[in-house]
Design a protein around this motif. Sequence first.
Motif, PDB file in Angstrom:
ATOM      1  N   UNK A 252      10.387 -15.656  13.539  1.00 40.83           N
ATOM      2  CA  UNK A 252      11.137 -15.353  12.333  1.00 40.83           C
ATOM      3  C   UNK A 252      10.480 -14.153  11.647  1.00 40.83           C
ATOM      4  N   UNK A 253      11.117 -13.671  10.609  1.00 38.69           N
ATOM      5  CA  UNK A 253      10.571 -12.522   9.872  1.00 38.69           C
ATOM      6  C   UNK A 253       9.990 -12.976   8.540  1.00 38.69           C
ATOM      7  N   UNK A 254       8.836 -12.407   8.192  1.00 37.25           N
ATOM      8  CA  UNK A 254       8.266 -12.622   6.869  1.00 37.25           C
ATOM      9  C   UNK A 254       7.881 -11.260   6.280  1.00 37.25           C
ATOM     10  N   UNK A 255       7.898 -11.168   4.960  1.00 34.14           N
ATOM     11  CA  UNK A 255       7.614  -9.904   4.274  1.00 34.14           C
ATOM     12  C   UNK A 255       6.242  -9.950   3.607  1.00 34.14           C
ATOM     13  N   UNK A 256       5.511  -8.834   3.732  1.00 32.74           N
ATOM     14  CA  UNK A 256       4.234  -8.652   3.051  1.00 32.74           C
ATOM     15  C   UNK A 256       4.334  -7.418   2.160  1.00 32.74           C
ATOM     16  N   UNK A 257       3.545  -7.404   1.096  1.00 29.33           N
ATOM     17  CA  UNK A 257       3.523  -6.267   0.180  1.00 29.33           C
ATOM     18  C   UNK A 257       2.103  -5.716   0.085  1.00 29.33           C
ATOM     19  N   UNK A 258       1.985  -4.385   0.201  1.00 34.01           N
ATOM     20  CA  UNK A 258       0.679  -3.730   0.207  1.00 34.01           C
ATOM     21  C   UNK A 258       0.713  -2.457  -0.635  1.00 34.01           C
ATOM     22  N   UNK A 259      -0.476  -1.994  -1.001  1.00 31.89           N
ATOM     23  CA  UNK A 259      -0.658  -0.681  -1.630  1.00 31.89           C
ATOM     24  C   UNK A 259      -1.746   0.053  -0.859  1.00 31.89           C
ATOM     25  N   UNK A 260      -1.621   1.392  -0.793  1.00 34.59           N
ATOM     26  CA  UNK A 260      -2.617   2.203  -0.107  1.00 34.59           C
ATOM     27  C   UNK A 260      -3.770   2.511  -1.061  1.00 34.59           C
ATOM     28  N   UNK A 261      -5.004   2.352  -0.579  1.00 35.72           N
ATOM     29  CA  UNK A 261      -6.197   2.642  -1.380  1.00 35.72           C
ATOM     30  C   UNK A 261      -7.115   3.588  -0.609  1.00 35.72           C
ATOM     31  N   UNK A 262      -8.082   4.140  -1.317  1.00 26.46           N
ATOM     32  CA  UNK A 262      -9.029   5.071  -0.720  1.00 26.46           C
ATOM     33  C   UNK A 262     -10.427   4.729  -1.229  1.00 26.46           C
ATOM     34  N   UNK A 263     -11.380   4.564  -0.293  1.00 21.35           N
ATOM     35  CA  UNK A 263     -12.735   4.226  -0.733  1.00 21.35           C
ATOM     36  C   UNK A 263     -13.562   5.486  -0.981  1.00 21.35           C
ATOM     37  N   UNK A 264     -14.819   5.300  -1.341  1.00 21.73           N
ATOM     38  CA  UNK A 264     -15.682   6.429  -1.687  1.00 21.73           C
ATOM     39  C   UNK A 264     -16.023   7.333  -0.529  1.00 21.73           C
ATOM     40  N   UNK A 265     -15.755   6.890   0.682  1.00 25.26           N
ATOM     41  CA  UNK A 265     -16.049   7.702   1.866  1.00 25.26           C
ATOM     42  C   UNK A 265     -14.806   8.419   2.384  1.00 25.26           C
ATOM     43  N   UNK A 266     -13.700   8.324   1.647  1.00 26.77           N
ATOM     44  CA  UNK A 266     -12.470   9.003   2.039  1.00 26.77           C
ATOM     45  C   UNK A 266     -11.632   8.253   3.047  1.00 26.77           C
ATOM     46  N   UNK A 267     -11.925   6.959   3.257  1.00 22.98           N
ATOM     47  CA  UNK A 267     -11.164   6.153   4.215  1.00 22.98           C
ATOM     48  C   UNK A 267      -9.980   5.496   3.514  1.00 22.98           C
ATOM     49  N   UNK A 268      -8.827   5.543   4.163  1.00 24.07           N
ATOM     50  CA  UNK A 268      -7.619   4.948   3.599  1.00 24.07           C
ATOM     51  C   UNK A 268      -7.391   3.557   4.189  1.00 24.07           C
ATOM     52  N   UNK A 269      -6.969   2.618   3.344  1.00 26.39           N
ATOM     53  CA  UNK A 269      -6.684   1.261   3.798  1.00 26.39           C
ATOM     54  C   UNK A 269      -5.581   0.666   2.938  1.00 26.39           C
ATOM     55  N   UNK A 270      -4.880  -0.300   3.504  1.00 27.53           N
ATOM     56  CA  UNK A 270      -3.838  -1.020   2.786  1.00 27.53           C
ATOM     57  C   UNK A 270      -4.408  -2.332   2.268  1.00 27.53           C
ATOM     58  N   UNK A 271      -4.120  -2.654   1.011  1.00 25.16           N
ATOM     59  CA  UNK A 271      -4.623  -3.872   0.385  1.00 25.16           C
ATOM     60  C   UNK A 271      -3.450  -4.622  -0.218  1.00 25.16           C
ATOM     61  N   UNK A 272      -3.397  -5.941  -0.011  1.00 27.58           N
ATOM     62  CA  UNK A 272      -2.330  -6.744  -0.607  1.00 27.58           C
ATOM     63  C   UNK A 272      -2.716  -7.142  -2.031  1.00 27.58           C
ATOM     64  N   UNK A 273      -1.767  -7.573  -2.851  1.00 30.13           N
ATOM     65  CA  UNK A 273      -2.061  -7.886  -4.254  1.00 30.13           C
ATOM     66  C   UNK A 273      -3.146  -8.936  -4.436  1.00 30.13           C
ATOM     67  N   UNK A 274      -3.243  -9.903  -3.522  1.00 32.00           N
ATOM     68  CA  UNK A 274      -4.247 -10.959  -3.659  1.00 32.00           C
ATOM     69  C   UNK A 274      -5.614 -10.526  -3.147  1.00 32.00           C
ATOM     70  N   UNK A 275      -5.679  -9.367  -2.507  1.00 35.05           N
ATOM     71  CA  UNK A 275      -6.951  -8.900  -1.960  1.00 35.05           C
ATOM     72  C   UNK A 275      -7.391  -9.644  -0.712  1.00 35.05           C
ATOM     73  N   UNK A 276      -6.440 -10.319  -0.047  1.00 31.32           N
ATOM     74  CA  UNK A 276      -6.783 -11.088   1.153  1.00 31.32           C
ATOM     75  C   UNK A 276      -6.961 -10.203   2.382  1.00 31.32           C
ATOM     76  N   UNK A 277      -6.302  -9.034   2.377  1.00 27.04           N
ATOM     77  CA  UNK A 277      -6.341  -8.153   3.541  1.00 27.04           C
ATOM     78  C   UNK A 277      -6.796  -6.758   3.135  1.00 27.04           C
ATOM     79  N   UNK A 278      -7.580  -6.152   4.004  1.00 29.76           N
ATOM     80  CA  UNK A 278      -7.982  -4.757   3.865  1.00 29.76           C
ATOM     81  C   UNK A 278      -7.792  -4.130   5.234  1.00 29.76           C
TER      82      UNK A 278
END
Length: 454
Positions: A252-278
Amino acid sequence: MLFLFSCATYNSRIGNYYSEVRNGNYQKADADLEKVKLIKARRNQLLYLLEKGKITHLLKQYDSSNVYFNQADVFMEDVRTSASDIALGTLLNPMMQTYKGEDFEKFMVHYYKALNYLYLGQPDEAMVEARRISLTSYAQQDKSKRENRYSDDAFSLMLQGVIYEQGNDINNAFIAYRNAVDIYLKNNNQYYGTNLPGQLKKDLLRTAELMGFQDEVQRYEGLLNTRFEAVAPPEGGELVLFWENGLAPVKQQQDFFFALTKDGFGNFAFVDPAGSFNIPFDFASTNARKEDLKLDDLRSLRVAFPKYQEQPPFFRSANVSLNHATYQFEPAENINTIAFATLKERFLKEMSQALSRLAVKKLAEIAARPKSDDKNKDTKEAVALAIQVFSFVSEKADTRNWQSLPHTISYMRIPLSRGVNVLQISVSGQSNQTFNLVVEGTGKLQVQNICTLR
């Protein structure tokens, strides 16, 4: 209409076929399968071959079944990820890419091909299939080099031992049984929802004794906390009977919501609102550049991802009565558990690719938006809106899988009398049923399967 169509899962669009399989209407299921345009699409060629192989096996058309399974086998060996597949996955969704099969589905092809060959009275071809199980295991090990990943299939190795033994190759049967047992021992006597079968212990010790490997007998008696007991071979031989119960889970299909972030070393990662995933941005699969990524533009991304939904089997237990004795089936393979576990194992990698793909779509939408002083403002607004709508309706999880596989496979080994043996099989669950299976005792080892696919 586009939105509703995009939300339809593979299972819902081919549901009539699976309903007929579940109800045992195999002729009707075969006819329905031929009417489904979705499964005839080029990208779904493997699914068509797998389903045709399974339904013709259920119809006892074993020659035809292996024609389809052989084509599926070749397809899975030869298929490669093409540039067009990558483009379709990036611009549209993974549902538009060529389906290449789940890892456990590759092992199940060998299971059905071996059964078909044995039903056809072609033991040499079944032995070839047994050897190919090892090749699939090696390929899977090379693919999954990390620990705690699905890289072997204990059931397939046990099946390999049965096929070798049926062909009177006791040495290779011992090796296969030993390899299967070692997988269980390495995983605390349980492998993907299945406990180490007692019959497998007996088969390992018996073949070790037949080969004169007394050191191995003693070593595994200690490891398995059991004792080898010699038993005279039955006059009519033995039957290894596999019970395929229920149907595999559907996606089945499920939906997730993320925002793009950038750390101090210039690395980009997606983080969900609860902070469960990086989850890191996958630049390799998108050809995106770091300088194109603007955090303010990628603060809210909805990504569709598959999840399995179990189809609880109608029956829960079964036994066989013969010659005033009753035999219990032992679990041998839990496809339901394997499906859930393997999807979880690759979650981070596939989620990274899905998010990065979605970010590229979002960047294309942003690039199309007009500037404040743009003369063609209305046109560009329309283009940007069109891209936004297209991205929304095309965002879809890949919900395809070989869904006529059984939920679980259990097995037993039954001693036969010489001549006609009438086995009374009883299955119980939401209701109880009893049916007979007639087997001719020939003095040799035989292999058969029965199916309750509700």
